[in-house]
Design an enzyme around this catalytic site. Sequence first.
Site, PDB file in Angstrom:
ATOM      1  N   TYR A  33      -2.594  -4.182  -0.842  1.00 23.45           N
ATOM      2  CA  TYR A  33      -2.038  -5.518  -1.090  1.00 23.45           C
ATOM      3  C   TYR A  33      -2.196  -6.407   0.143  1.00 23.45           C
ATOM      4  CZ  TYR A  33       1.869  -8.893  -1.391  1.00 23.45           C
ATOM      5  OH  TYR A  33       2.645 -10.015  -1.364  1.00 23.45           O
TER       6      TYR A  33
ATOM      7  N   ASP B 228       5.814   2.729  -1.897  1.00 22.77           N
ATOM      8  CA  ASP B 228       6.204   1.479  -2.545  1.00 22.77           C
ATOM      9  C   ASP B 228       5.958   1.651  -4.043  1.00 22.77           C
ATOM     10  OD1 ASP B 228       6.312  -1.099  -3.618  1.00 22.77           O
ATOM     11  OD2 ASP B 228       5.629  -2.018  -1.765  1.00 22.77           O
TER      12      ASP B 228
ATOM     13  N   LYS C 229       8.605  -6.785 -10.450  1.00 21.10           N
ATOM     14  CA  LYS C 229       7.444  -6.524 -11.301  1.00 21.10           C
ATOM     15  C   LYS C 229       7.847  -5.921 -12.646  1.00 21.10           C
ATOM     16  CE  LYS C 229       5.128  -7.803  -7.690  1.00 21.10           C
ATOM     17  NZ  LYS C 229       4.525  -9.148  -7.598  1.00 21.10           N
TER      18      LYS C 229
END
Length: 452
Positions: free
Chosen positions: A146, A231, A279
């Site tokens: 990311y 994560d 999310k």
Amino acid sequence: MSSLLSKKAACNAHGQDSSYFLGWEEYERNSYDRITNPEGIIQMGLAENQLCYHLLESWLANNPHALGFKSQGQYIFRKLALFQDYHGLPEFKKAMVEFMSEISGNKVRFEPQSLVLIAGATSANEALIFCLADPNDAFLLPTPYYPGFDRDLKWRTEVVIVPIHCKSSNGFQITEEGLEQAYEDATNRNLRVKGVLITNPSNPCGTTMTVDELNLLLNFIELKKIHLISDEIYSGTVFNKPDFKSVIEVLNERNNNNNNSTNQIMIREQVHVVYSLSKDLGLPGFRVGAIYSNHKMVLDAATKMSSFGLVSSQTQFLLSVMLSDKYFTKTYIKENQKRLKRRHKMLVGGLKKAGISCLKSNAGLFCWVDMRHLLKSNTFNAEIELWKKIIYDVKLNISPGSSCHCNEPGWFRVCFANMSGRTLKLAIKRLKDFVADHDEFNYHTKYHQPTT
């Protein structure tokens, strides 16, 4: 005058000059709107989940007491408005860990006392880095990763990110060779490696990590005596087999098969999970993140750090009521996965008709798209040239692989869950027309050169 500012304010290490963020700037200057700006740029660089808002809105309409700050028929506005301990509301922490367990298929039991609430996954990741590393220490990250991590993990903490290079030949999976090479690279730079950070499911690949990969990582951190941050903010977006496995589930399985109780305790304290409702539940604006750890000193330090980014008590109360509604959470998770699968199929199928393939994926709000055949040359300069054409000519904001530190030119992250189905169809049509024009141009260039 920059001389009047701190070094942090004047430095350019935030990562805002990345093509990932520059694409956003172009989108904001010329945003697509079906009515007012139909020729504008369509935002496909934003990993946002807008597919199930009707379920959230329907729940709110049917539970006005949650928005009205009423509990058991009594107004609790004053209680929520006054000072709250930064450990968080107990009822929300309980609802949060139960939701995390539900997403994992109830194969993991997360405990409230091991959870720290903090304002979003960005803050959670940074707080963990502050807890585990000092300036100029290193964390190893598998590529592609990311783009925001260059900002989130490095800017204020001053740690160094060392890439674990992964390849398309094995679907960008982590290998033992890649891990050892990254560790050696860091050591050769006189960096002290403090840990590995992964995203599972992967952002940007949209793939879940295998049990073999997770065990490889656990063996690695045990051998090197370092930490692992997992994560897992996309864990509820898995819409196809294989199912998601939290690193905590794999860790528990290892501990059950390991007779060495000392090693069990040590490695449990080396593993930390980051989670968020941004999310899975589509609530990035609510800024709800969490750190899950079995290391008491990490929990204590992270709790203190959370005072710089607390989740508001109003948000905690509302979501504690919502997440405690088990019928709602079960329905939401199932419907969300169904819609993500349908939308993923739409993008992958549409791109395939345009002659563009994607990495096989089963999770996330995006696809990792292979456009290597559209490059003029196998270079990152050619990738950026293609990216600029797609932004300015095709009018789509997608993220080039170089912004994700991919070491193979020609890969792009393309998001599909932050727009309507109609807008996605238009985006696919624009790309299809671009590829057709590109192929026609290459044909004429190759076979119709003027004779001398």
